[in-house]
Write a protein that holds these residues in place. Sequence first.
Motif, PDB file in Angstrom:
ATOM      1  N   ILE A 137      -3.473 -19.372 -74.996  1.00  0.00           N
ATOM      2  CA  ILE A 137      -2.833 -18.864 -73.781  1.00  0.00           C
ATOM      3  C   ILE A 137      -2.704 -17.352 -73.878  1.00  0.00           C
ATOM      4  CG2 ILE A 137      -1.537 -20.995 -73.389  1.00  0.00           C
ATOM      5  CD1 ILE A 137       0.968 -19.474 -74.409  1.00  0.00           C
ATOM      6  N   VAL A 138      -2.525 -16.697 -72.721  1.00  0.00           N
ATOM      7  CA  VAL A 138      -2.288 -15.255 -72.724  1.00  0.00           C
ATOM      8  C   VAL A 138      -0.812 -14.993 -72.970  1.00  0.00           C
ATOM      9  CG1 VAL A 138      -4.232 -14.811 -71.194  1.00  0.00           C
ATOM     10  CG2 VAL A 138      -1.953 -15.180 -70.207  1.00  0.00           C
ATOM     11  N   ALA A 139      -0.510 -13.787 -73.437  1.00  0.00           N
ATOM     12  CA  ALA A 139       0.865 -13.458 -73.819  1.00  0.00           C
ATOM     13  C   ALA A 139       1.843 -13.624 -72.659  1.00  0.00           C
ATOM     14  CB  ALA A 139       0.924 -12.038 -74.368  1.00  0.00           C
ATOM     15  N   ASP A 140       1.401 -13.312 -71.433  1.00  0.00           N
ATOM     16  CA  ASP A 140       2.296 -13.412 -70.270  1.00  0.00           C
ATOM     17  C   ASP A 140       2.690 -14.856 -69.966  1.00  0.00           C
ATOM     18  OD1 ASP A 140       2.300 -10.704 -69.933  1.00  0.00           O
ATOM     19  OD2 ASP A 140       0.855 -10.692 -68.280  1.00  0.00           O
ATOM     20  N   ASP A 141       1.957 -15.813 -70.503  1.00  0.00           N
ATOM     21  CA  ASP A 141       2.268 -17.225 -70.257  1.00  0.00           C
ATOM     22  C   ASP A 141       3.125 -17.837 -71.359  1.00  0.00           C
ATOM     23  OD1 ASP A 141       0.984 -17.202 -67.848  1.00  0.00           O
ATOM     24  OD2 ASP A 141      -0.888 -18.048 -68.587  1.00  0.00           O
ATOM     25  N   PHE A 142       3.605 -17.000 -72.293  1.00  0.00           N
ATOM     26  CA  PHE A 142       4.583 -17.435 -73.295  1.00  0.00           C
ATOM     27  C   PHE A 142       5.950 -16.965 -72.822  1.00  0.00           C
ATOM     28  CE2 PHE A 142       7.021 -17.417 -77.212  1.00  0.00           C
ATOM     29  CZ  PHE A 142       6.597 -18.581 -77.839  1.00  0.00           C
ATOM     30  N   ILE A 143       6.827 -17.895 -72.481  1.00  0.00           N
ATOM     31  CA  ILE A 143       8.083 -17.593 -71.790  1.00  0.00           C
ATOM     32  C   ILE A 143       9.264 -17.835 -72.725  1.00  0.00           C
ATOM     33  CG2 ILE A 143       9.537 -18.244 -69.838  1.00  0.00           C
ATOM     34  CD1 ILE A 143       6.915 -19.184 -68.466  1.00  0.00           C
ATOM     35  N   SER A 144      10.162 -16.872 -72.794  1.00  0.00           N
ATOM     36  CA  SER A 144      11.324 -16.982 -73.672  1.00  0.00           C
ATOM     37  C   SER A 144      12.274 -18.077 -73.205  1.00  0.00           C
ATOM     38  CB  SER A 144      12.081 -15.653 -73.722  1.00  0.00           C
ATOM     39  OG  SER A 144      13.311 -15.797 -74.415  1.00  0.00           O
ATOM     40  N   LEU A 145      12.901 -18.729 -74.162  1.00  0.00           N
ATOM     41  CA  LEU A 145      13.926 -19.731 -73.846  1.00  0.00           C
ATOM     42  C   LEU A 145      15.133 -19.097 -73.160  1.00  0.00           C
ATOM     43  CD1 LEU A 145      13.905 -21.830 -77.154  1.00  0.00           C
ATOM     44  CD2 LEU A 145      12.985 -22.520 -74.938  1.00  0.00           C
ATOM     45  N   ALA A 146      15.274 -17.804 -73.318  1.00  0.00           N
ATOM     46  CA  ALA A 146      16.415 -17.127 -72.704  1.00  0.00           C
ATOM     47  C   ALA A 146      16.267 -17.003 -71.195  1.00  0.00           C
ATOM     48  CB  ALA A 146      16.594 -15.740 -73.316  1.00  0.00           C
ATOM     49  N   SER A 147      15.057 -17.226 -70.677  1.00  0.00           N
ATOM     50  CA  SER A 147      14.832 -17.166 -69.238  1.00  0.00           C
ATOM     51  C   SER A 147      14.607 -18.568 -68.685  1.00  0.00           C
ATOM     52  CB  SER A 147      13.622 -16.285 -68.921  1.00  0.00           C
ATOM     53  OG  SER A 147      12.442 -16.847 -69.453  1.00  0.00           O
ATOM     54  N   ASP A 148      14.749 -18.713 -67.386  1.00  0.00           N
ATOM     55  CA  ASP A 148      14.507 -20.002 -66.745  1.00  0.00           C
ATOM     56  C   ASP A 148      13.652 -19.768 -65.507  1.00  0.00           C
ATOM     57  OD1 ASP A 148      14.449 -22.519 -65.700  1.00  0.00           O
ATOM     58  OD2 ASP A 148      16.596 -22.904 -65.930  1.00  0.00           O
ATOM     59  N   PRO A 149      12.332 -19.737 -65.674  1.00  0.00           N
ATOM     60  CA  PRO A 149      11.461 -19.406 -64.549  1.00  0.00           C
ATOM     61  C   PRO A 149      11.555 -20.395 -63.394  1.00  0.00           C
ATOM     62  CG  PRO A 149      10.182 -20.301 -66.369  1.00  0.00           C
ATOM     63  CD  PRO A 149      11.559 -20.059 -66.887  1.00  0.00           C
ATOM     64  N   LEU A 150      11.947 -21.637 -63.689  1.00  0.00           N
ATOM     65  CA  LEU A 150      12.018 -22.640 -62.636  1.00  0.00           C
ATOM     66  C   LEU A 150      13.163 -22.354 -61.655  1.00  0.00           C
ATOM     67  CD1 LEU A 150      11.327 -25.892 -64.683  1.00  0.00           C
ATOM     68  CD2 LEU A 150       9.707 -24.393 -63.512  1.00  0.00           C
ATOM     69  N   LYS A 151      14.092 -21.502 -62.067  1.00  0.00           N
ATOM     70  CA  LYS A 151      15.209 -21.134 -61.185  1.00  0.00           C
ATOM     71  C   LYS A 151      15.053 -19.727 -60.635  1.00  0.00           C
ATOM     72  CE  LYS A 151      18.617 -24.218 -63.285  1.00  0.00           C
ATOM     73  NZ  LYS A 151      19.912 -24.323 -63.997  1.00  0.00           N
ATOM     74  N   ASP A 152      13.862 -19.149 -60.807  1.00  0.00           N
ATOM     75  CA  ASP A 152      13.617 -17.774 -60.387  1.00  0.00           C
ATOM     76  C   ASP A 152      12.568 -17.764 -59.274  1.00  0.00           C
ATOM     77  OD1 ASP A 152      13.001 -15.132 -60.066  1.00  0.00           O
ATOM     78  OD2 ASP A 152      12.797 -14.683 -62.201  1.00  0.00           O
ATOM     79  N   PRO A 153      13.004 -17.746 -58.002  1.00  0.00           N
ATOM     80  CA  PRO A 153      12.033 -17.792 -56.891  1.00  0.00           C
ATOM     81  C   PRO A 153      11.077 -16.611 -56.888  1.00  0.00           C
ATOM     82  CG  PRO A 153      14.257 -17.329 -56.088  1.00  0.00           C
ATOM     83  CD  PRO A 153      14.397 -17.721 -57.517  1.00  0.00           C
ATOM     84  N   ASP A 154      11.536 -15.449 -57.363  1.00  0.00           N
ATOM     85  CA  ASP A 154      10.654 -14.281 -57.415  1.00  0.00           C
ATOM     86  C   ASP A 154       9.527 -14.498 -58.417  1.00  0.00           C
ATOM     87  OD1 ASP A 154      12.157 -12.957 -55.507  1.00  0.00           O
ATOM     88  OD2 ASP A 154      13.436 -11.970 -56.999  1.00  0.00           O
ATOM     89  N   TRP A 155       9.859 -15.097 -59.561  1.00  0.00           N
ATOM     90  CA  TRP A 155       8.825 -15.378 -60.574  1.00  0.00           C
ATOM     91  C   TRP A 155       7.824 -16.401 -60.037  1.00  0.00           C
ATOM     92  CZ3 TRP A 155       6.937 -19.624 -63.120  1.00  0.00           C
ATOM     93  CH2 TRP A 155       6.124 -19.381 -64.234  1.00  0.00           C
ATOM     94  N   LEU A 156       8.323 -17.447 -59.385  1.00  0.00           N
ATOM     95  CA  LEU A 156       7.433 -18.458 -58.827  1.00  0.00           C
ATOM     96  C   LEU A 156       6.497 -17.840 -57.796  1.00  0.00           C
ATOM     97  CD1 LEU A 156      10.013 -21.356 -58.383  1.00  0.00           C
ATOM     98  CD2 LEU A 156       8.114 -21.334 -60.003  1.00  0.00           C
ATOM     99  N   LEU A 157       7.054 -16.980 -56.938  1.00  0.00           N
ATOM    100  CA  LEU A 157       6.239 -16.338 -55.902  1.00  0.00           C
ATOM    101  C   LEU A 157       5.194 -15.419 -56.520  1.00  0.00           C
ATOM    102  CD1 LEU A 157       5.771 -15.876 -52.862  1.00  0.00           C
ATOM    103  CD2 LEU A 157       7.468 -14.024 -52.982  1.00  0.00           C
TER     104      LEU A 157
END
Length: 218
Positions: A137-157
């Motif tokens: 995988i690329v580095a940008d697709d490794f997500i820290s446990l400290a974040s929650d992308p599923l609750k971040d509409p801006d990240w999803l968009l």
Amino acid sequence: MGLTDYQALLIDCDEVLVDRDSGVWAALQPLLDSRGGQPDKERVLAEYNEVVRALYPRFGELGFSGLLCFAHRQLAERWGLKASWEEGMSFARSAAGWSLFEDAPGAMLYLRKFYRLLVKGDRDAEDRGLLCERLGIVADDFISLASDPLKDPDWLLANDLELAGILLVTRPSASDAADTDVCLICRGRRQQPTQCATAYCINSMADLVAQHQLSLRR
């Protein structure tokens, strides 16, 4: 939704792709040797997980190695032992060598043909590049446990993803209150739970590949 309907998989790094428990158990052996007796592996790992959970609110302050170093020190204190900071840091740095489960590289190679693969975990910056390379995988697709992308509409968009199009691939102990469909990877169990409370209950990443191949044939 069927397995072929998802856009992306959000996969837990540890205990789904990386054999964290075996790595922690091996790295704790010098401390356990000082403790003596015949420690029960499941009990030791349960204590380790308890200590790490309690420390995790300080992740931003400690970082990954710092968190593991403090966990090592607190375990030593629980067991009435003395451990130096050097020993704690040696334990923390062992994470760079935790091995992948045997089926993980092949499963990732197959699944990335059909999904965007996102991996959720924590590692020191100097270890992430090699781990991402091993996982394909690329580095940008490794997500820290400290974040929650599923609750971040801006990240999803920004990533052109919809919540309903993401399947969370996780271990049973980390599946509570998920915001999307869940696939449990129940490693170490001879059989899947008779009643699966999530969308999918599967024994390994290799089984997930097999289930996906069956879905393609339907």
